[in-house]
Design a protein around this motif. Structure first.
Motif, PDB file in Angstrom:
ATOM      1  N   TRP A  36     -51.473 -91.023  64.558  1.00 17.75           N
ATOM      2  CA  TRP A  36     -50.986 -90.028  65.508  1.00 17.75           C
ATOM      3  C   TRP A  36     -49.603 -89.510  65.149  1.00 17.75           C
ATOM      4  O   TRP A  36     -49.250 -88.370  65.501  1.00 17.75           O
ATOM      5  CB  TRP A  36     -51.022 -90.586  66.932  1.00 17.75           C
ATOM      6  CG  TRP A  36     -52.427 -90.651  67.436  1.00 17.75           C
ATOM      7  CD1 TRP A  36     -53.216 -91.756  67.594  1.00 17.75           C
ATOM      8  CD2 TRP A  36     -53.255 -89.535  67.777  1.00 17.75           C
ATOM      9  NE1 TRP A  36     -54.471 -91.403  68.024  1.00 17.75           N
ATOM     10  CE2 TRP A  36     -54.529 -90.057  68.150  1.00 17.75           C
ATOM     11  CE3 TRP A  36     -53.065 -88.163  67.809  1.00 17.75           C
ATOM     12  CZ2 TRP A  36     -55.578 -89.222  68.545  1.00 17.75           C
ATOM     13  CZ3 TRP A  36     -54.108 -87.331  68.205  1.00 17.75           C
ATOM     14  CH2 TRP A  36     -55.352 -87.870  68.568  1.00 17.75           C
ATOM     15  N   ARG A  68     -52.074 -90.489  73.541  1.00 18.07           N
ATOM     16  CA  ARG A  68     -53.148 -89.933  72.712  1.00 18.07           C
ATOM     17  C   ARG A  68     -53.732 -88.677  73.374  1.00 18.07           C
ATOM     18  O   ARG A  68     -53.994 -87.675  72.714  1.00 18.07           O
ATOM     19  CB  ARG A  68     -54.225 -90.992  72.520  1.00 18.07           C
ATOM     20  CG  ARG A  68     -55.421 -90.553  71.713  1.00 18.07           C
ATOM     21  CD  ARG A  68     -56.396 -91.723  71.544  1.00 18.07           C
ATOM     22  NE  ARG A  68     -57.626 -91.319  70.882  1.00 18.07           N
ATOM     23  CZ  ARG A  68     -58.709 -90.857  71.495  1.00 18.07           C
ATOM     24  NH1 ARG A  68     -58.702 -90.724  72.829  1.00 18.07           N
ATOM     25  NH2 ARG A  68     -59.781 -90.509  70.815  1.00 18.07           N
ATOM     26  N   ILE A 101     -53.861 -84.848  71.939  1.00 15.95           N
ATOM     27  CA  ILE A 101     -55.081 -84.040  71.842  1.00 15.95           C
ATOM     28  C   ILE A 101     -54.845 -82.660  72.464  1.00 15.95           C
ATOM     29  O   ILE A 101     -55.208 -81.627  71.890  1.00 15.95           O
ATOM     30  CB  ILE A 101     -56.260 -84.766  72.516  1.00 15.95           C
ATOM     31  CG1 ILE A 101     -56.654 -86.001  71.676  1.00 15.95           C
ATOM     32  CG2 ILE A 101     -57.459 -83.831  72.689  1.00 15.95           C
ATOM     33  CD1 ILE A 101     -57.650 -86.916  72.357  1.00 15.95           C
ATOM     34  N   GLY A 108     -52.827 -80.598  70.213  1.00 15.24           N
ATOM     35  CA  GLY A 108     -53.637 -79.979  69.174  1.00 15.24           C
ATOM     36  C   GLY A 108     -54.311 -78.698  69.649  1.00 15.24           C
ATOM     37  O   GLY A 108     -54.413 -77.721  68.901  1.00 15.24           O
ATOM     38  N   ARG A 132     -50.531 -80.854  77.960  1.00 17.30           N
ATOM     39  CA  ARG A 132     -49.805 -81.824  77.133  1.00 17.30           C
ATOM     40  C   ARG A 132     -48.516 -82.277  77.788  1.00 17.30           C
ATOM     41  O   ARG A 132     -48.097 -83.430  77.612  1.00 17.30           O
ATOM     42  CB  ARG A 132     -49.510 -81.232  75.750  1.00 17.30           C
ATOM     43  CG  ARG A 132     -48.512 -80.078  75.713  1.00 17.30           C
ATOM     44  CD  ARG A 132     -48.553 -79.418  74.344  1.00 17.30           C
ATOM     45  NE  ARG A 132     -47.546 -78.397  74.108  1.00 17.30           N
ATOM     46  CZ  ARG A 132     -47.659 -77.129  74.443  1.00 17.30           C
ATOM     47  NH1 ARG A 132     -48.743 -76.717  75.103  1.00 17.30           N
ATOM     48  NH2 ARG A 132     -46.703 -76.264  74.147  1.00 17.30           N
TER      49      ARG A 132
END
Length: 377
Positions: A173, A320, A324, A327, A349
């Motif tokens: 990560w 995590r 994601i 991203g 996020r």
């Protein structure tokens, strides 16, 4: 799984029928027809209607070129399901794996159709309070059963790395975050930047790793990946094994129990998370067990107590999740994912990163408190 409808991309059903009747004659009879389950599965999933009325499920790789050789690995799904089918872990029985792409374009496998209930809302509305508690109890007991299977006892000792799951995740990560942070927005021409507290959290995780453990992990173990008996509050099937590997059982536990991290009165939960309908239901519906009860049921079967490390696990899982969403924000910045929904998901996020930081601080306080009361050697 969601409702079924027409097949969205062409499949040579005649070729599939010929293959299945030839390779699994005990199960399949002509004519065979297909329907496709709704959107949401990264591996296309189909209802196979047999000529004699029986039903099966087919999972296949998506068509076209794939960005990652390890993504959409239906061969791994088949392997873990086949390995677990004679254990106490409730899994659909698999019948055949076809790695010959000439049959329908990509590899696929066939498993039994498990008739039951799937609950999208993890608060489990529309059942009695007693069933709600038992549904959650069955979920965590099923997870404990999975984690209690020694990988070498079912020939899965090579299914993943044998140790240091969280150390490897930190490395992974860190690299992903660096790449995403450097993504240049197509309009502003500026990088989207770092997640809040990301580097502080990753350093803390590396300095405060839980005791290393290695079990079979599902990778996405949650209420809506479980099939429940049509009338009884018990799990009869675990589905969507695409992310399964060998790893730390805390990762599965945190994934299942993350909804409880959204309603914890001991931490500051961002309003956009706490206000979600499912979380309001989880706080108000009778019969929802407490995290203490759930972890106790897990300990009774798994034989170890995860409670001291759960805030670490929540922090890592939420980090995590924020990465994601980071991203998704990066893809939106490049206008690869340009929908309004992509923008909204990318904005999540911030809240997830802040909540991950809350649980990191909470775990740090617990560690410091334990050090104060430990007898000095």
């Amino acid at each position: 799984m969601s409702a079924v409808g027409p097949v969205r991309q062409p499949i040579d059903v005649a070729s599939l029928e010929k293959y299945l009747i030839s390779h699994v004659p005990r199960c399949f009879r002509a004519p065979i027809t297909l329907k496709q389950f709704g959107y949401g599965q990264s591996n296309p999933t189909y209802l196979v209607l047999n000529g004699d009325g029986r039903k099966y499920v087919m999972r296949k790789k998506p068509p076209g070129s794939l960005l990652s050789k390890t993504a959409h690995a239906v061969e791994r799904e088949y392997r873990v399901l086949h390995s677990l089918q004679d254990t106490p872990v409730p899994t659909p029985r698999v019948h055949v794996l076809c790695e010959d792409s000439s049959i329908i374009g990509t590899p696929f496998y066939i498993m039994e159709f498990v008739k039951g209930r799937i609950f999208e809302n993890y608060a489990i509305p529309d059942v009695s309070a007693s069933d709600r508690k038992l549904i959650w109890k069955s979920a965590i007991q099923t997870l404990a059963l999975l984690h209690s299977i020694p990988p070498d006892s079912v020939n899965l000792q090579s299914y993943g790395a044998p140790s240091n799951f969280y150390r490897r995740q930190i490395s992974t990560w860190t690299k992903i975050h660096a790449s995403q942070s450097a993504t240049i927005d197509a309009e502003s021409k500026k990088p989207i930047g770092n997640l809040p507290h990301f580097h502080e959290m990753l350093k803390y995780f590396g300095d405060n790793l839980p005791q290393d453990r290695n079990t079979i992990v599902h990778g996405d173990f949650k209420i809506d990946n479980l099939i429940y008996h049509p009338t009884e509050p018990r799990v009869i099937g675990i589905v969507d094994w695409e992310l399964s590997t060998l790893g730390h059982p805390l990762s599965d536990l945190a994934n299942l129990l993350t909804p409880f991290s959204y309603i914890n009165p001991e931490v500051t939960v961002p309003a956009e998370i706490s206000a979600h309908k499912y979380n309001n239901d989880l706080k108000t519906l009778p019969g929802v067990p407490t995290p203490v009860e759930l972890l106790g049921w897990y300990k009774d079967i798994a034989g170890w107590d995860p409670a001291p490390d759960m805030n670490f696990a929540f922090a890592f899982t939420l980090m995590r999740g924020s990465a994601i969403f980071h991203g998704i924000a990066a893809r939106h910045a490049m206008r690869v994912a340009s929908s309004a929904q992509a923008y909204e998901n990318g904005e999540k996020r911030w809240g997830y990163s802040e909540l991950a930081w809350e649980y990191t601080k909470k775990h740090k306080k617990e560690v410091e408190s334990r050090k104060k009361i430990e007898p000095k050697l």
